[in-house]
Design a protein around this motif. Structure first.
Motif, PDB file in Angstrom:
ATOM      1  N   LYS A   3       0.828  -1.205   0.000  1.00  0.00           N
ATOM      2  CA  LYS A   3       0.000   0.000   0.000  1.00  0.00           C
ATOM      3  C   LYS A   3       0.865   1.260   0.000  1.00  0.00           C
ATOM      4  CE  LYS A   3      -3.455   2.168   2.871  1.00  0.00           C
ATOM      5  NZ  LYS A   3      -3.768   3.224   1.996  1.00  0.00           N
ATOM      6  N   ASP A 102      -2.134  12.113   6.256  1.00  0.00           N
ATOM      7  CA  ASP A 102      -2.208  10.726   5.767  1.00  0.00           C
ATOM      8  C   ASP A 102      -2.327   9.664   6.858  1.00  0.00           C
ATOM      9  OD1 ASP A 102      -1.769  12.090   3.451  1.00  0.00           O
ATOM     10  OD2 ASP A 102      -0.006  10.969   2.806  1.00  0.00           O
ATOM     11  N   CYS A 128      -6.693  10.146   7.146  1.00  0.00           N
ATOM     12  CA  CYS A 128      -7.488   9.409   6.168  1.00  0.00           C
ATOM     13  C   CYS A 128      -8.399   8.456   6.928  1.00  0.00           C
ATOM     14  CB  CYS A 128      -6.595   8.624   5.220  1.00  0.00           C
ATOM     15  SG  CYS A 128      -5.754   9.688   4.029  1.00  0.00           S
ATOM     16  N   GLU A 130      -9.555   5.530   6.256  1.00  0.00           N
ATOM     17  CA  GLU A 130      -9.169   4.113   6.320  1.00  0.00           C
ATOM     18  C   GLU A 130      -8.019   3.890   7.295  1.00  0.00           C
ATOM     19  OE1 GLU A 130      -8.126   2.861   2.398  1.00  0.00           O
ATOM     20  OE2 GLU A 130      -6.261   3.993   2.347  1.00  0.00           O
ATOM     21  N   THR A 153      -9.947  12.766   3.441  1.00  0.00           N
ATOM     22  CA  THR A 153     -10.674  11.738   2.662  1.00  0.00           C
ATOM     23  C   THR A 153     -10.472  10.339   3.246  1.00  0.00           C
ATOM     24  OG1 THR A 153      -8.986  11.075   1.033  1.00  0.00           O
ATOM     25  CG2 THR A 153     -10.327  13.047   0.529  1.00  0.00           C
ATOM     26  N   TRP A 154     -11.237   9.396   2.746  1.00  0.00           N
ATOM     27  CA  TRP A 154     -11.155   8.021   3.234  1.00  0.00           C
ATOM     28  C   TRP A 154      -9.911   7.313   2.693  1.00  0.00           C
ATOM     29  CZ3 TRP A 154     -13.802   5.633   6.980  1.00  0.00           C
ATOM     30  CH2 TRP A 154     -13.578   4.235   7.104  1.00  0.00           C
ATOM     31  N   SER A 155      -9.732   7.343   1.367  1.00  0.00           N
ATOM     32  CA  SER A 155      -8.692   6.496   0.758  1.00  0.00           C
ATOM     33  C   SER A 155      -7.635   7.278  -0.025  1.00  0.00           C
ATOM     34  CB  SER A 155      -9.354   5.489  -0.177  1.00  0.00           C
ATOM     35  OG  SER A 155     -10.025   6.163  -1.236  1.00  0.00           O
ATOM     36  N   HIS A 156      -7.593   8.609   0.183  1.00  0.00           N
ATOM     37  CA  HIS A 156      -6.566   9.438  -0.452  1.00  0.00           C
ATOM     38  C   HIS A 156      -6.595   9.382  -1.983  1.00  0.00           C
ATOM     39  CE1 HIS A 156      -2.662  11.565  -0.739  1.00  0.00           C
ATOM     40  NE2 HIS A 156      -2.869  11.888   0.520  1.00  0.00           N
ATOM     41  N   GLU A 170     -16.307   9.857   0.117  1.00  0.00           N
ATOM     42  CA  GLU A 170     -14.948   9.900   0.666  1.00  0.00           C
ATOM     43  C   GLU A 170     -14.882  10.831   1.883  1.00  0.00           C
ATOM     44  OE1 GLU A 170     -11.732   8.842   0.017  1.00  0.00           O
ATOM     45  OE2 GLU A 170     -12.279   7.361  -1.484  1.00  0.00           O
ATOM     46  N   THR A 174     -15.268   9.682   6.241  1.00  0.00           N
ATOM     47  CA  THR A 174     -14.121  10.080   7.062  1.00  0.00           C
ATOM     48  C   THR A 174     -14.576  10.923   8.250  1.00  0.00           C
ATOM     49  OG1 THR A 174     -12.737   9.978   5.099  1.00  0.00           O
ATOM     50  CG2 THR A 174     -11.860  11.196   6.986  1.00  0.00           C
TER      51      THR A 174
END
Ligand code: ZN
Length: 279
Positions: A3, A102, A128, A130, A153-156, A170, A174
């Motif tokens: 990731k 992040d 983020c 997630e 945001t959730w997943s960048h 997104e 978050t």
């Protein structure tokens, strides 16, 4: 980590977008620093739900009375729609913001929090969803220690390539996880890669979040060496500057070590490091 590598690759591809975001027209906003009290900027935030409440430790910060009419709102109030993000903050004296994007990452964020605590300094973490979702304890610690948590945001993703519906998802997911773990919905938002558009500004405003970009990019994600990160931040230091660093997305040990050097230096130079406050 796969990731991390993916994120690095996306970042390398999108470095141009980030530079664009940072180099846009000066977006100094009529915003105030939190002043000498250095409390986080949460004057009318919502009360956490029963679930969140039971998951959180008592916090002196969260126990402060709400201002205004004293009635907690379910959501942060809508804000006006901006056409550009805030790039620096107006305020009196040598005041700066440190921001970390992040995360949170259990390998690095606790060290950053330790250093901030050692010097009694508050910072802003653009998390983020997630990452926040499986590191809720770190968001609770941020709340307890008076830091501000913003929405990254959730997943960048590169939001400018998404539909309005996906951008909303997104951002909303978050804010939901931040509310559960941190205790309040975020009042600040930062688009990944500094890539903004009209829909992002509109949706952010609908959710009661102000768009905060940055003034000085430490480029710590390129792992240029601890000394280089320190030099960039110290040479970029000036009143109103917002510093961008990262506490996740790859090996951030340089970012962790750099903070231990530039933070005491900035304080020695007379800077007051604080968190943004909504005026
Ligand atoms: Zn980011």
């Amino acid at each position: 980590m796969q990731k991390d590598q993916l994120l690095m690759r996306r970042r390398a591809l999108l470095a141009g977008a980030a530079a664009l975001g940072a180099a846009g027209a000066a977006g100094t906003a009529g915003l105030l620093f939190s002043g000498s009290s250095d409390t986080p900027a949460r004057s009318g935030g919502p009360a956490p739900g029963p679930q969140a409440r039971s998951a959180l430790k008592p916090s002196a910060y969260r126990l402060q009375p709400l201002t205004g009419d004293g009635a907690p709102r379910a959501e942060p109030g809508p804000t006006r729609v901006r056409h550009e993000p805030i790039l620096r903050i107006s305020g009196r004296g040598r005041t700066m913001l440190l921001t970390f994007d992040d995360g949170p990452d259990p390998r690095y964020t606790p060290h950053i929090l330790d250093t901030l605590a050692k010097y009694d300094v508050r910072a802003t973490f653009f998390v983020c969803g997630e990452m926040a979702d499986w590191n809720r304890d770190l968001l609770a610690r941020m709340a307890d220690e008076g830091h501000v948590v913003g929405n990254h945001t959730w997943s960048h993703p590169l939001l400018t390539q998404l539909t309005r519906r996906r951008i909303r998802s997104e951002m909303e997911r978050t804010s939901d996880v931040i509310e559960k773990a941190y205790g309040e919905r975020p009042l600040w938002f930062r688009a990944p890669y500094g890539a903004w558009n009209r829909a992002i500004f509109q949706l952010g405003a609908e959710m009661g979040m102000e768009p905060l970009a940055w003034t000085v990019d430490s480029l710590d994600w390129t792992t240029p060496g601890t000394g280089t990160i320190v030099d960039r931040i110290e040479s970029g230091a000036a009143p109103g500057v917002v510093v961008l660093s990262h506490d996740a997305g790859g090996d951030r040990s340089q970012s962790v070590r750099a903070l231990r050097k530039y933070l005491p230096q900035l304080l020695d130079d007379g800077y007051h490091l604080t968190v943004p406050r909504r005026s």
